[in-house]
Design an enzyme around this catalytic site. Sequence first.
Site, PDB file in Angstrom:
ATOM      1  N   GLU A 209       1.095  -1.345  -0.073  1.00  0.00           N
ATOM      2  CA  GLU A 209      -0.218  -0.364   0.370  1.00  0.00           C
ATOM      3  C   GLU A 209       1.440   0.966   0.249  1.00  0.00           C
ATOM      4  O   GLU A 209       2.826   1.146   0.007  1.00  0.00           O
ATOM      5  CB  GLU A 209      -0.993  -0.148   1.714  1.00  0.00           C
ATOM      6  CG  GLU A 209      -0.594   0.017   2.387  1.00  0.00           C
ATOM      7  CD  GLU A 209      -0.968  -0.326   3.453  1.00  0.00           C
ATOM      8  OE1 GLU A 209      -2.257  -1.101   3.720  1.00  0.00           O
ATOM      9  OE2 GLU A 209      -0.620   0.189   5.224  1.00  0.00           O
ATOM     10  N   HIS A 248      -4.392   3.240   8.060  1.00  0.00           N
ATOM     11  CA  HIS A 248      -3.085   2.679   8.938  1.00  0.00           C
ATOM     12  C   HIS A 248      -2.419   3.949   9.181  1.00  0.00           C
ATOM     13  O   HIS A 248      -2.101   4.688   8.420  1.00  0.00           O
ATOM     14  CB  HIS A 248      -2.455   2.353   8.389  1.00  0.00           C
ATOM     15  CG  HIS A 248      -3.197   0.598   8.046  1.00  0.00           C
ATOM     16  ND1 HIS A 248      -3.238  -0.805   6.780  1.00  0.00           N
ATOM     17  CD2 HIS A 248      -3.288  -0.067   9.180  1.00  0.00           C
ATOM     18  CE1 HIS A 248      -3.595  -1.647   6.608  1.00  0.00           C
ATOM     19  NE2 HIS A 248      -3.890  -2.112   8.077  1.00  0.00           N
TER      20      HIS A 248
END
Lengths: 291, 383
Positions: A209, A248
């Site tokens: 990511e 995150h």
Amino acid sequence: MGIIIDKNTHAIVQGITGTQGRFHTKLMLEYGTKIVAGVTPGKGGMQIHGVPVYDTVEAALEKHPANASIIFVPAIFAAEAALEALENGIKTIIIITEHIPIKDAVNVMTYAEQVNAVIIGPNTPGIITSEESKLGIMPAHIFMPGSIGMVSRSGTLTYEIAAGLTRKQLGQSTCLGLGGDPITGLNFIDVLKMFRKDPQTKAVVLIGEIGGNLEELTAEYIIKEKYPKPVVAFIAGRSAPPGKRMGHAGAIIMGKAGTAESKIKALRSAGVNVAEKPSDVAKSLARIIDI
Amino acid sequence: MKIFEYEAKTILAKYGIQTPKGGLATDVNQVREIASTLKPPLAIKAQVLVAGRGRSGGILFADSVSEAEKSAEKLLNMQIKGIPVRSIWIEEKIQVKNELYLGITIDRANRSYVAIASTVGGMEIEEVAAEAPEKVIKSLIKPQHGFRSFHARQMARKIGYSGSQLTTLGKIFEALYRVSMDYDTELVEINPLAETFDGKFVAADARIIIDDNALFRHREYKKRLLEGESELTPQELEAIRNNLAYVKLNGNIGVIGNGAGLVMATLDTIQFYGGKPSNFLDVGGGATSEKIAAALNIVLSDPNVKALFINILGGITRCDEVATGILKAKERVGVTKPIVIRLVGTNEEEGKRILTEVGIHVLESMEEAAQKVVKISKQEEER
């Protein structure tokens, strides 16, 4: 087979008396994981789902030899728990806890490096070696044994892709989450090295990511080492704007660094098949495995 | 959490780093009082947390008190990238011989902190690193030893200083490291660090980002975050209060999902099919129906939202809880916008039953659902 954990793994659960610790201890036991003891300071003498609880890791290990620990301790105390496990000689530690301060995480990783221990996480769904052992919070039913190794920076996205593989009868050897934080123990390269040596693993799925440059470094590693097993990747965050933390703590584009574009480009130049959509991962693998 | 320039400078000054003499003002009268105690020329700087403040006209200069008042008035009536300027910092302008960069940040690949120095100050350090990597000096910091004065001196030498200037730079760098540890910073940087014509070093601008996860050790900032004093929108504040990860985007499809990676992939998939997401919202693991209802409230309060996509892959999250949350939100706020729901995983059957009973159709494939919501959003937009 598989990597890091298998049927010979004997684990303790730190933070076993909390809601999450309790709940997942039950699920891990049901999966067949060998949980030998739990640790919660002040709760020594209790039993959780038949697992004896101790006040300290030292006390637990005196009665029950173990080679792994899974940590559910709240963020404020989690680094302390990891250091306690490390100091008592445990070499495989899975830190499920989210929101651990960076400074604390750096301390844990430095110590782990000195004593050659493996840390998975923090902020990870954990690790599962299909039908042997599960030290994590992932729903077990979406996995089936097989030859695909999976390594990821995300939780539910991994489940999404794993479920897609299982639907196509593409079973997995070991599947693990590196964790969504900026500082984690294992990284993609460490895990690729392990999958390389694992005879069960025939191909690797890498789920990255935005944020940091680990995917780019991994691409360099794949080129340099002429990585012998096929790698299929998915990178989340193509539509993410710079400077925003996408859930995150580690998923943030800083300036020009850490974009999905850069990661996809680097991986493709290393011969990695990068999927456009999550479901394309299984499709790509099916093609590769057929060959 | 970003803190303001004036706060960063106040912290640096406390650690013995020289900063320009100045003061904080929220109205023109205060500006006059402060400016009259300073020696012109003056720098008048909007206190906002957005990047590129200088390029957006947020820094002005003045040669007199009356000019300072005029500049301040202009800034106080200004918005920088949509953020209104609430306060300004007035300081003595430094006569600069050289501009340097000093910073301490996180090196993710090495699981460590890293000290960075450069002779090219005043630019974003990533840009310098991209264009002239040889001008960026880095030193990894090992926590067991910390960043010692000799590390600092080594770096000062590498950027071309010697003698007493080398030791002074060393002290500044060491102080930065102490700030980094004491305040749990993700980033502390002096950019530029101005070298004056008499050979001194002054922090002309400073930036500090505190690790959000360490805010429990820095309660004064945590408190401010929750009180909304740091330029958060009402939706962002509501998200923090409900422990939801939320980021506002510019499209018209509201998105709610569980897990950061899954939500990011959902946004990407919407974009892949030609739609535009209005937000990122991760309810996290094990969300209760209350949390789901709060999430719906936040997303639907954006008037641009034409349709909503809820994407849940239940692991710890239970599909029946999600379904109940959707019904709760519908009762409370009267959801009128079209909703597309993809719901699979733990207690999937029960979740589907709850929603189907009230006429909400549930899909199983994320991609099918994404295509559907994109289509609906386009139809709604044309109405």
